[in-house]
Write an enzyme that holds these catalytic residues in place. Structure first.
Site, mmCIF file in Angstrom:
data_model
loop_
_atom_site.group_PDB
_atom_site.id
_atom_site.type_symbol
_atom_site.label_atom_id
_atom_site.label_comp_id
_atom_site.label_asym_id
_atom_site.label_seq_id
_atom_site.Cartn_x
_atom_site.Cartn_y
_atom_site.Cartn_z
ATOM 1 N N HIS A 313 -20.410 -18.888 -1.711
ATOM 2 C CA HIS A 313 -21.478 -19.373 -2.580
ATOM 3 C C HIS A 313 -21.577 -18.462 -3.784
ATOM 4 C CE1 HIS A 313 -25.375 -20.877 -3.896
ATOM 5 N NE2 HIS A 313 -25.083 -21.938 -3.178
ATOM 6 N N ASP A 371 -23.403 -26.584 3.800
ATOM 7 C CA ASP A 371 -22.527 -27.738 4.001
ATOM 8 C C ASP A 371 -21.641 -27.611 5.228
ATOM 9 O OD1 ASP A 371 -23.428 -29.134 1.817
ATOM 10 O OD2 ASP A 371 -22.208 -27.952 0.463
HETATM 11 N N1 CMC Z 1 -12.166 -20.167 0.789
HETATM 12 C C1 CMC Z 1 -11.271 -19.211 0.443
HETATM 13 N N2 CMC Z 1 -11.467 -18.317 -0.551
HETATM 14 C C2 CMC Z 1 -12.609 -18.392 -1.224
HETATM 15 C C3 CMC Z 1 -13.590 -19.362 -0.935
HETATM 16 C C4 CMC Z 1 -13.341 -20.268 0.129
HETATM 17 N N3 CMC Z 1 -14.237 -21.203 0.458
HETATM 18 N N4 CMC Z 1 -14.639 -19.218 -1.774
HETATM 19 C C5 CMC Z 1 -14.316 -18.189 -2.585
HETATM 20 N N5 CMC Z 1 -13.098 -17.689 -2.249
HETATM 21 C C6 CMC Z 1 -12.435 -16.534 -2.847
HETATM 22 C C7 CMC Z 1 -11.903 -16.831 -4.243
HETATM 23 O O1 CMC Z 1 -10.557 -17.284 -4.178
HETATM 24 C C8 CMC Z 1 -12.014 -15.472 -4.910
HETATM 25 O O2 CMC Z 1 -10.955 -14.653 -4.438
HETATM 26 P P1 CMC Z 1 -10.311 -13.516 -5.413
HETATM 27 O O3 CMC Z 1 -11.434 -12.607 -5.777
HETATM 28 O O4 CMC Z 1 -9.261 -12.898 -4.581
HETATM 29 O O5 CMC Z 1 -9.756 -14.274 -6.590
HETATM 30 C C9 CMC Z 1 -13.307 -14.904 -4.336
HETATM 31 O O6 CMC Z 1 -13.447 -15.522 -3.040
HETATM 32 C C10 CMC Z 1 -14.539 -15.165 -5.191
HETATM 33 O O7 CMC Z 1 -14.648 -16.561 -5.356
HETATM 34 P P2 CMC Z 1 -15.057 -17.300 -6.697
HETATM 35 O O8 CMC Z 1 -14.290 -18.581 -6.765
HETATM 36 O O9 CMC Z 1 -14.966 -16.346 -7.835
HETATM 37 O O10 CMC Z 1 -16.570 -17.582 -6.391
HETATM 38 P P3 CMC Z 1 -17.488 -18.587 -7.172
HETATM 39 O O11 CMC Z 1 -18.859 -18.014 -7.129
HETATM 40 O O12 CMC Z 1 -16.920 -18.931 -8.493
HETATM 41 O O13 CMC Z 1 -17.397 -19.908 -6.257
HETATM 42 C C11 CMC Z 1 -17.832 -21.591 -4.675
HETATM 43 C C12 CMC Z 1 -18.360 -20.321 -5.364
HETATM 44 C C13 CMC Z 1 -18.957 -22.189 -3.828
HETATM 45 C C14 CMC Z 1 -17.424 -22.632 -5.732
HETATM 46 C C15 CMC Z 1 -16.618 -21.233 -3.806
HETATM 47 O O14 CMC Z 1 -16.981 -20.268 -2.855
HETATM 48 C C16 CMC Z 1 -16.004 -22.445 -3.126
HETATM 49 O O15 CMC Z 1 -15.219 -23.180 -3.734
HETATM 50 N N6 CMC Z 1 -16.368 -22.700 -1.809
HETATM 51 C C17 CMC Z 1 -15.886 -23.858 -1.121
HETATM 52 C C18 CMC Z 1 -16.661 -25.088 -1.573
HETATM 53 C C19 CMC Z 1 -18.072 -25.116 -1.004
HETATM 54 O O16 CMC Z 1 -18.294 -24.930 0.185
HETATM 55 N N7 CMC Z 1 -19.050 -25.407 -1.896
HETATM 56 C C20 CMC Z 1 -20.437 -25.587 -1.504
HETATM 57 C C21 CMC Z 1 -21.375 -24.624 -2.140
HETATM 58 S S1 CMC Z 1 -22.977 -24.648 -1.307
HETATM 59 C C22 CMC Z 1 -23.626 -26.180 -1.664
HETATM 60 C C23 CMC Z 1 -24.067 -26.295 -3.074
HETATM 61 O O17 CMC Z 1 -24.939 -25.500 -3.503
HETATM 62 O O18 CMC Z 1 -23.572 -27.208 -3.762
#
Ligand code: CMC
Length: 436
Positions: A313, A371
């Site tokens: 998140h 989720d």
């Molecule tokens: N699986 C594997 N790796 C992950 C995941 C995941 N679900 N989420 C983040 N990472 C990794 C990402 O690759 C990055 O790694 P590195 O630093 O080595 O490059 C690190 O963790 C930080 O991630 P980020 O993408 O910079 O984080 P963000 O804040 O931009 O993204 C997120 C947040 C929710 C989009 C992401 O965690 C994600 O895509 N999760 C899966 C989708 C999901 O479950 N979304 C629902 C969110 S809660 C409901 C809502 O509020 O809508």
């Protein structure tokens, strides 16, 4: 917001004069540096794609402490609201700022109930869609279409129009979501029954048929109500910011909420519950628990493009308090329906266990989000996977409206207009060969 006795000073290594920037404090959470005059003073913009360090507005509705794993609606912890209140109480709270007293509660329930039917003409609008259309495509259309049916509540600058459109949207969303479902499965639409609760009425419109009585199961009714409460608002997330930006042009409330529905659809946001369930079903088909280790290796491999859906998140870096509550509800629903040994739930538990112990996830502070469990609960209730995000949209509608109303009532409100760092071609002339 309060001006604090502290200012930020921006200095430049090229000798340009430094600039003092005011700092404001909210009631809790990080202070903000006011950069509104920065461009006028320096000719420079700030650069923050993804809004990692940018507060886009001031808001008094929802507060999240991502490190503590805390979520407050109007100051009340989500755990207390989910345990002691129902969804319509929470709607009242989000819209008005306070929980209703007994009279206000009765009046509000009555008001919402009086608006649950949709214009009969909406059925014909719905018929234009293919039966296999994704419900989110249908909902984006239907919600936007409301502006064509309710001309008397489309002026976003008129508080009465905003009030009546708010009630209409909250009241009609369950009807529209259920209609989108019934249309897809080719069953007759079920008209709302106003003696039922908000969640009970939705269950009946989804799973009832005209040729039989439908008895609402109280455990499922409570579970659904909790799903609605947990998804009701989440401060300035992507869809809420979309609603604010869309509404900032002065468009009508139905159009602004339709923009929120469209944004929510994406798998990085509301679409994650659908994507999470698809992921679990995929692993199950390809070997189940025995293949979890292999799947996790793919998740950790940056080149695979595979993510553990339902994990991570932007704000919660400790745990998502909604996930804990959803897990409780998940256990209750599976027990009620005799699905305690559900292989998908077991698989989810196994994935969660591995992820919580694995260095990759621990170092990046990736925890299950709401989720991760809400999909399992919805599937157990009988809601088809492609409708999960529609349920989220139904529940989030009140949050979008509260945030939209807050923005319009803010004396500092302006049309949202971000700037850019231009990296394209500088001015050039159309070459002679291309001229006609
Ligand atoms: N699986 C594997 N790796 C992950 C995941 C995941 N679900 N989420 C983040 N990472 C990794 C990402 O690759 C990055 O790694 P590195 O630093 O080595 O490059 C690190 O963790 C930080 O991630 P980020 O993408 O910079 O984080 P963000 O804040 O931009 O993204 C997120 C947040 C929710 C989009 C992401 O965690 C994600 O895509 N999760 C899966 C989708 C999901 O479950 N979304 C629902 C969110 S809660 C409901 C809502 O509020 O809508």
């Amino acid at each position: 917001m309060k001006l604090v006795d502290n200012k930020a000073t921006l200095t430049f290594s090229n000798g340009s004069p430094s600039v003092d920037l005011p700092v404001y404090a909210g009631n809790i959470g990080p202070d903000v540096i006011d950069i509104r005059k920065l461009y006028a003073q320096t000719g420079m913009f700030t650069y923050d794609p993804g809004f990692l360090s940018t507060a886009s507005c001031q808001s008094a509705i929802t507060y999240i402490d991502g490190d503590k794993g805390e979520l407050l609606y109007r100051g009340y912890p989500i755990e207390q609201l989910a345990t002691h209140c129902d969804y319509l109480d929470v709607c009242y709270l989000l819209l008005k700022g306070e929980l209703p007293d007994e009279t206000q509660r009765t009046d509000f329930h009555k008001l919402v109930t009086n608006h649950t039917m949709v214009n009969e003409q909406m059925q014909f609008f719905l018929r234009g869609f293919r039966r296999d259309a994704h419900p989110m495509a249908v909902l984006t259309g239907l919600v936007g279409g409301l502006s064509a049916f309710y001309h008397d509540s489309t002026d976003i600058n008129n508080p009465q129009h905003r009030e009546i459109s708010a009630i209409r949207l909250i009241a009609k969303m369950p009807t529209l979501v259920a209609m989108a479902y019934k249309y897809g499965v080719g069953q007759p639409y079920m008209y709302p029954r106003n003696e039922l609760s908000y969640a009970g009425n939705f269950l009946r419109m989804m799973f009832g048929v005209p040729c039989e009585d439908y008895k609402v199961n109280p455990v499922l009714e409570r579970a659904l109500d909790r799903i609605f409460i947990l998804h009701a608002d989440h401060e300035q997330n992507a869809s809420t910011s979309t609603v604010r930006l869309c509404g900032s042009s002065g468009t009508n409330p139905f159009a602004a909420i339709a923009a929120g529905v469209a944004c929510l659809w994406g798998p990085a946001h509301g679409g994650a519950n659908e994507a999470c369930l698809n992921m679990l079903e995929d692993i199950q088909r390809n070997g189940g628990v025995a293949k979890v280790g292999e799947f996790m290796e793919k998740v950790k491999d940056k080149n695979s493009g595979v993510k553990l859906m339902g994990f991570g998140h932007r704000v919660y870096k400790n745990y998502d308090p909604r996930a804990k509550l959803m897990q409780e509800t998940c256990n209750e629903v599976l027990e009620e329906l005799g699905l305690g040994n559900d292989p998908l739930f077991k698989l989810a538990k196994e994935l969660e266990k591995i992820a919580l112990e694995d260095d990759y996830f621990v170092q990046r502070k990736l925890y299950p989000n709401v989720d991760f469990y809400s999909g399992i609960v919805q599937r157990a209730i009988g809601i088809p996977v492609n409708l999960f995000t529609g349920i989220f949209a139904l529940a989030r509608t009140v949050g979008w409206i509260a945030q939209l109303n807050e923005m319009i009532s803010d004396p500092e409100y302006k049309i949202g207009r971000p700037r850019q760092l231009f990296t394209g071609s500088v001015r050039r002339d159309v070459p002679a060969a291309a001229r006609k």
